[in-house]
Motif scaffolding. Structure first.
Motif, PDB file in Angstrom:
ATOM      1  N   TYR B 278       0.837  -1.208   0.000  1.00  0.00           N
ATOM      2  CA  TYR B 278       0.000   0.000   0.000  1.00  0.00           C
ATOM      3  C   TYR B 278       0.872   1.258   0.000  1.00  0.00           C
ATOM      4  O   TYR B 278       0.711   2.150  -0.833  1.00  0.00           O
ATOM      5  N   THR B 279       1.793   1.305   0.943  1.00  0.00           N
ATOM      6  CA  THR B 279       2.642   2.489   1.064  1.00  0.00           C
ATOM      7  C   THR B 279       3.502   2.673  -0.170  1.00  0.00           C
ATOM      8  O   THR B 279       3.667   3.785  -0.679  1.00  0.00           O
ATOM      9  N   ALA B 282       1.403   4.001  -2.890  1.00  0.00           N
ATOM     10  CA  ALA B 282       0.978   5.373  -2.597  1.00  0.00           C
ATOM     11  C   ALA B 282       2.086   6.375  -2.903  1.00  0.00           C
ATOM     12  O   ALA B 282       1.821   7.468  -3.390  1.00  0.00           O
ATOM     13  N   THR B 318     -10.985  -7.748  -5.855  1.00  0.00           N
ATOM     14  CA  THR B 318     -10.518  -7.764  -4.469  1.00  0.00           C
ATOM     15  C   THR B 318      -9.095  -8.291  -4.350  1.00  0.00           C
ATOM     16  O   THR B 318      -8.561  -8.401  -3.251  1.00  0.00           O
ATOM     17  N   PRO B 322      -5.436  -4.509  -7.471  1.00  0.00           N
ATOM     18  CA  PRO B 322      -6.507  -3.525  -7.677  1.00  0.00           C
ATOM     19  C   PRO B 322      -7.056  -2.978  -6.359  1.00  0.00           C
ATOM     20  O   PRO B 322      -7.375  -1.786  -6.257  1.00  0.00           O
ATOM     21  N   ASP B 323      -7.149  -3.820  -5.356  1.00  0.00           N
ATOM     22  CA  ASP B 323      -7.737  -3.393  -4.084  1.00  0.00           C
ATOM     23  C   ASP B 323      -6.928  -2.234  -3.486  1.00  0.00           C
ATOM     24  O   ASP B 323      -7.477  -1.182  -3.163  1.00  0.00           O
ATOM     25  N   GLY B 326      -7.154   0.895  -5.626  1.00  0.00           N
ATOM     26  CA  GLY B 326      -8.419   1.606  -5.447  1.00  0.00           C
ATOM     27  C   GLY B 326      -8.466   2.396  -4.153  1.00  0.00           C
ATOM     28  O   GLY B 326      -9.122   3.427  -4.059  1.00  0.00           O
ATOM     29  N   TYR B 327      -7.767   1.903  -3.128  1.00  0.00           N
ATOM     30  CA  TYR B 327      -7.723   2.615  -1.856  1.00  0.00           C
ATOM     31  C   TYR B 327      -6.853   3.877  -1.925  1.00  0.00           C
ATOM     32  O   TYR B 327      -6.841   4.674  -1.001  1.00  0.00           O
ATOM     33  N   ILE B 328      -6.053   4.001  -2.989  1.00  0.00           N
ATOM     34  CA  ILE B 328      -5.155   5.154  -3.064  1.00  0.00           C
ATOM     35  C   ILE B 328      -5.593   6.151  -4.136  1.00  0.00           C
ATOM     36  O   ILE B 328      -5.528   7.356  -3.952  1.00  0.00           O
ATOM     37  N   THR B 329      -6.045   5.619  -5.266  1.00  0.00           N
ATOM     38  CA  THR B 329      -6.343   6.491  -6.393  1.00  0.00           C
ATOM     39  C   THR B 329      -7.682   7.200  -6.192  1.00  0.00           C
ATOM     40  O   THR B 329      -8.436   6.869  -5.280  1.00  0.00           O
ATOM     41  N   GLU B 330      -7.950   8.137  -7.068  1.00  0.00           N
ATOM     42  CA  GLU B 330      -9.181   8.906  -6.935  1.00  0.00           C
ATOM     43  C   GLU B 330     -10.265   8.348  -7.846  1.00  0.00           C
ATOM     44  O   GLU B 330     -10.850   9.049  -8.644  1.00  0.00           O
ATOM     45  N   GLN B 332     -11.706   4.694 -10.187  1.00  0.00           N
ATOM     46  CA  GLN B 332     -11.200   3.667 -11.072  1.00  0.00           C
ATOM     47  C   GLN B 332     -12.168   3.469 -12.231  1.00  0.00           C
ATOM     48  O   GLN B 332     -13.363   3.660 -12.081  1.00  0.00           O
ATOM     49  N   ARG B 356     -13.802  10.057  -8.140  1.00  0.00           N
ATOM     50  CA  ARG B 356     -14.086  10.787  -6.899  1.00  0.00           C
ATOM     51  C   ARG B 356     -13.975  12.277  -7.068  1.00  0.00           C
ATOM     52  O   ARG B 356     -14.400  13.032  -6.207  1.00  0.00           O
TER      53      ARG B 356
END
Ligand SMILES: Nc1ncnc2c1ncn2[C@@H]1O[C@H](COP(=O)(O)OP(=O)(O)OP(=O)(O)O)[C@@H](O)[C@H]1O
Ligand SMILES: [Mg+2]
Lengths: 594, 474
Positions: B278-279, B282, B318, B322-323, B326-330, B332, B356
């Motif tokens: 994740y990091t 990001a 999931t 991609p998961d 999706g948690y980082i990008t604005e 999808q 978003r």
């Protein structure tokens, strides 16, 4: 201040030798760049230090200096309207000094040293008076919205004034009073430091009695949180966690908001920074920013500071709670905090628990939420303050069996469960009415009954029952088709459709709709239930179903979100129309029969 | 300070461990000289006293413990930049591989960049017209956004990304733009598809390419997106250009990262990917956006808009790649295999897709006043049509009410005339919105709940046409 030397660098973790004097959770400055780190483990003279800044370029031999202080932040006037990183460095000042990018080794205090504050002493105080921790010494008008009460810090023992506070204009470092205690004379300033990992002391906790009114219909009416309560918002990406947190930060009736952006997007913080100064507090008309403190340790900022950010945020919140305010903390997202813990734990080669998270994850989460509550604060006047905590959780794949979700659900009392299916249909807020819950109904019953309306609870319960029923009926329809339903059941489906589309659905981006007061929420729901009851009655009297499904009043119902808060009498008209249309249906059906 | 050692102790996967090194630092760049004289690059992953763990970008094949020499260069991996990088092709580490002239660097920038101070950002609000209805109408892209395409094997993500690159404009604004394209582990044909497209449209001189193909060294791809983003930051914020960055395929990037993590014997996270994925992602995806200008309230010239492309293993949203993305990008853009099978291009499933930044980028003065409400109505009507479709599968069409049937028809028409368009079809936003309005004629007016009367009155076409709306498509 002894100096040690780095022997190992592994990402944000460094190990230094020659640190036998260091203590746990003490701050150390790492390398010539004086990067900020915190001791998180000690073995003999080896100190394991998590560094809050990027460690590239560090290597064995670089110096490490211990500071003797544990990780702490500055509490005093100037917190409001600030934006800090995870260890309370002011991002606006960093921007002015360093430009668009965050550079390393920046050393700036959390509170301005130059700014002078107009201090008004508490008139009742006299030289020689006995004072205890938490007593109000006076106040500073920090923003037009908020009076900052200056308290005797928690660590000062009982004593008497050797110099009582005087009116004047002070910087945070000027001494405003002196208290003679058994430890000697203590100088009191407008600010003091507090270690973020230690909860600030209180006298005792009380049970919560009032809702934190959010203006979000699905929350206030169906799953309320109390002032001093805890809630969590888990959901897959894009389900609406951040929008809910922003809505609460904007519209909830807390007096102080601490918003923690923990490992999330930079633009979301920019959004708050650009929007809050423009938005007006509904009760005072002042910009919302005046009651807000922002902590932004976004996903691209160093991981270790992300771990610290939630503590920095909640400590600031406790500080305002101590003044007797109703404070709300939003943490978005606690999963990123947990992941930061996991990363450090992995580098320390600790025994991993579930999904690689450290075994102490649940206790850290519990300790964090335990810092909430409705409390009697320190000080002779026994002020009551509240601290509510709302945490977003971002489980992988939206899977609620995730250890962070599970550990959170064990401690929080409200669960707003976001469903991606609802988000796909653009039903917002995508809070599932079937799986969400609030455990505060019993605490809040009195309040709703006495302060809002007698039958608040009945209306709520009836709506919930209908929604429950709807899910059963829909299952049936899926199996055998709509024709198998009785006319009564069809009416139920019609009603729940109105509840979902015209009550629960609420757009955050429509200015008329973003916020609804409790009275209006009640009226909206009541109109729908009244229509339901009238329809059932009409059905009994022989009015055909089709007629009831197509009642023209539904058009009005679908627009009731736009009724202004000061024109609630328009609901009376809708009620009248229901009456009229249903009974005209009766008349017609009678004529048909004849 | 350059120091040379030939003290490799262990070799494992892409990693080597060196002993008796004096002054290595974390993330330091090293140059590896193989016995035959071949030069490779690596970076320091961990230093423990005088034991150093190094990841070699080109892999360890041919590296030995006796004769291989390692030089520590005292700095991180850098990219040499100057305005001349436009039109050039680099390898995955940022070294030119075309036969153009030598680039005289204006400066060298660390490819890791530095985090943008959130206080220094400007919230992106400027509508980008891609000419693709499913994006412009419903999941609008704005300048400075990071909006990935979630795809799967065999789906036309390259076509879509290239079409966006070709057609993207900010209506009414003529500004310097550039495209930074990073290929990670994709095939020669795929990369060539883009290059040809850039050449044919004459865009090539505004493009910077970073190419790491499927047969190029795997570990090199860890550096590729970072090099590309460094070039983008330079062009955007030092040269004032509006930069569109296409990163494809991020799944290959993540697999390279996993390979290193496995070789390091780290505790794996979900499906073997490292816990810090994740990091790591990001720190790249956040290198997008707009910055504050000199004066209060001003926007600094230049922007970075990111379109990362990733293939979802087993079409599973999931899956960690991609998961976490999706948690980082604005948002999808999700491509859907069943739409693709129906022959619909672009096969964008609008329901799980999301932008978003849409809400603040559209509306009066940006696109059109009715845009937001129309979009919400199309979303909920299409969602309803899908529900009805499911019902029809179970119960048969006969069991549907007339309203249900209307929605079902609407859904089909929506896919055929709103979502579907030609590879070279560039629709204006007005055309897109008008197609949407035309489709709404197919459902009963009482069901149009998300749009205010005023707009229905103004925009809903009045004359009754019985045939489908396909004539309006153009
Ligand atoms: N109450 C709402 N009203 C209107 N739109 C909403 C609402 N809630 C969410 N949305 C829409 O859904 C989008 C995603 O919401 P949000 O950013 O809050 O998701 P999230 O759960 O925080 O995702 P992530 O975990 O990736 O951060 C928003 O950009 C907005 O378009
Ligand atoms: Mg979010």
């Amino acid at each position: 201040m002894k100096q040690g030397r780095i022997v190992k660098v592994s990402g944000p973790l460094i190990v230094a030798e020659g640190m036998s004097d260091a203590t746990m959770f003490e701050v150390a400055r790492v390398s010539e760049k004086r990067l900020i780190g915190e001791v998180i483990e000690l073995h003999g003279d080896l100190a394991y230090i998590q560094v809050y800044e990027d460690t590239s370029g560090l290597g064995p031999g670089d110096v490490v200096t211990s500071t003797g202080q544990s990780l702490s932040i500055e509490l005093g006037p100037g917190l409001l309207q600030s934006i800090y990183d995870g260890i309370q460095r002011p991002l606006n000042t960093i921007y002015l000094q360093e430009g668009h990018y965050i550079t390393r080794g920046v050393d700036l205090p959390g509170l301005s040293r130059e700014k002078k504050w107009e201090f008004m002493p508490n008139e009742e105080l006299k030289e020689g008076d006995e004072v205890v921790a938490g007593d109000i010494l006076g106040s500073v008008q920090e923003t037009e919205l908020i009076v900052h009460k200056v308290l005797v810090p928690p660590f000062v023992k009982k004593g008497v004034f050797s110099r009582k506070p005087e009116k004047g204009s002070y910087t945070v470092e000027d001494t405003i009073a002196e208290i003679k205690t058994e430890d000697g004379v203590q100088e009191i300033k407008l600010y003091h430091r507090w270690p973020v990992r230690t909860p600030r002391p209180i006298v005792k906790k009380l049970v919560p009695v009032k809702p934190l009114v959010t203006g979000q219909r699905v929350i206030d009416s169906l799953f309320p949180i109390s002032q001093g309560g805890t809630a969590c918002v888990p959901g897959p990406f894009g389900a609406g966690k951040t929008v809910i947190q922003h809505q609460l930060a904007k519209w909830s009736d807390a007096e102080i908001i601490v918003y923690i952006g923990c490992g999330e997007r930079g633009n979301e913080m920019t959004d708050v920074l650009q929007e809050f100064p423009e938005l007006k507090d509904p009760s005072t008309g002042r910009p919302l920013m005046e009651r807000t403190v922002l902590i932004a340790n976004t996903s691209n900022m160093p991981v270790a500071a992300r771990e610290a950010s939630v503590y920095t945020g909640i400590t600031i919140a406790e500080y305002f709670r101590d003044m007797g305010y109703n404070v709300a903390v939003m943490a978005d997202s606690t999963s990123r905090w947990a992941e930061a813990m996991r990363e450090m734990s992995g580098r320390l080669e600790e025994m991993p628990g579930e999904e690689g998270y450290p075994a102490y994850l649940p206790s850290r989460i519990a300790e964090f939420y335990e810092r909430s509550g409705r409390t009697i604060c320190l000080g002779k006047d026994e002020r009551i303050g509240t601290l509510s905590v709302i945490g977003a959780v971002s489980p992988p794949g939206g899977d609620l069996s995730d250890p962070v979700v599970q550990a959170t659900l064990k401690v929080v009392k409200v669960f707003w469960s976001l469903e991606d299916q609802l988000a796909f249909e653009r039903h917002f807020p995508a809070i599932s009415w079937l799986t969400s819950y609030s455990l505060y109904h019993d605490n809040l019953r009195e309040y709703f009954r006495n302060e809002v309306v007698e039958d608040w609870e009945r209306v709520r319960n009836e709506s919930m029952e209908l929604l429950q029923k709807e899910s059963e009926l829909k299952e049936l329809v899926r199996l055998v088709g709509i024709d198998s339903l009785s006319a009564q059941d069809r009416i139920v489906l019609e009603t729940t459709k109105l509840i979902r589309e015209d009550f629960l659905h609420q757009s955050a981006f429509d200015p008329d709709d973003a916020y609804t007061k409790l009275e209006k929420q009640y009226r909206m729901l009541k109109v729908i239930l009244d229509l339901h009851r009238a329809s059932l009655k009409a059905l009994e009297k022989g009015v055909p179903l089709g007629k009831l499904i197509d009642l023209p009043v539904k058009e009005k119902i679908s627009r009731m979100r736009h009724i202004p808060e000061d024109r609630l009498e328009q609901f009376d008209e809708i009620e009248k129309e229901i009456e009229a249309q249903v009974s005209s249906g009766l008349v017609e059906s009678r004529t048909v029969e004849e | 300070m350059v120091t040379e050692y030939s003290t490799i102790g262990e070799i494992a996967g892409p990693l080597v461990v060196m002993n008796d090194v004096d002054h290595a630092t974390y993330e330091e760049l090293v140059e590896v000289e193989l016995p035959g004289g071949e030069l490779r690059r690596g970076k320091v992953l961990e230093v423990d006293r005088n034991r150093v763990l190094i990841q070699i970008f080109e892999g360890t094949r041919g590296v030995d413990t006796a004769k291989t020499k390692v030089r520590f260069l005292g700095r991180g991996l850098e990219l040499a930049v100057s305005p001349d990088i436009l039109g050039r092709i680099f390898n995955g580490l940022g070294i030119p591989i075309d036969d153009g002239p030598k680039i005289i660097p204006e400066k060298r920038l660390d490819i890791n960049g530095s985090p943008i101070n959130p206080y220094a950002r400007i919230y992106p609000q400027e509508f980008i017209q891609t000419g693709i209805s499913a994006i412009d109408g419903l999941n609008t892209l704005v300048r400075g956004q990071k909006l990935p395409i979630f795809s799967g094997f065999g789906l036309p993500h390259s076509e879509l990304a290239a079409q966006i690159a070709r057609q993207a404009t900010v209506p009414g604004a003529e500004q310097a733009f550039a495209i930074v394209f990073a290929a990670m582990g994709i095939t020669f044909e795929e990369a060539n598809y883009f290059i040809r497209d850039f050449q044919e449209t004459g865009a090539m001189e505004r493009v910077v390419l970073f190419i790491n193909l499927a047969n190029d060294p795997t570990i090199e791809r860890i550096a590729t997106p970072r090099a590309a983003l460094t070039a983008a930051e330079y062009l955007a914020f030092e040269r004032g250009m509006h930069v569109l960055v296409i990163l494809t395929d991020m799944t290959n990037y993540c697999e390279a990262l996993r390979e290193v993590s496995v070789a390091r014997k780290e505790i794996p996270g979900r499906r073997g990917y490292p816990g810090y994925l994740y990091t790591d992602l990001a720190t790249m995806y956040e290198r997008a956006g707009l910055l504050k200008g000199e004066k209060e309230g001003e926007v600094k010239e230049g922007s970075i808009t990111q379109i990362p492309v990733l293939s979802m293993p087993d079409d599973d949203k999931t899956h960690p790649i991609p998961d976490l993305t999706g948690y980082i990008t604005e948002g999808q853009i999700i491509l859907d295999r069943s739409l693709h099978r129906k022959g619909i291009y672009p096969p964008i499933n609008v329901l799980p897709s999301l932008s978003r930044l849409r809400d603040k980028g559209i509306g009066k003065g940006r696109t059109r006043e009715d845009h937001a409400e129309l979009a919400n109505q199309l979303f909920s009507s299409y969602a309803r049509s899908k529900e009805v479709e499911e019902l029809a599968v179970v119960l048969g069409e006969a069991a549907l009410t007339d309203t249900d049937k209307a929605f079902m028809k609407f859904g089909e028409a929506f896919e055929k005339s709103f979502v579907q368009q030609a590879l070279d079809e560039n629709r204006t936003i007005e055309q897109t919105l008008d197609i949407g309005w035309d489709l709404l004629r197919m459902i009963p007016k009482i069901e149009i709940k998300r749009i205010r009367d005023e707009y229905i009155e103004k925009y809903l076409p009045k004359e009754e046409k019985d045939e489908s709306v396909s004539e309006n498509e153009s």
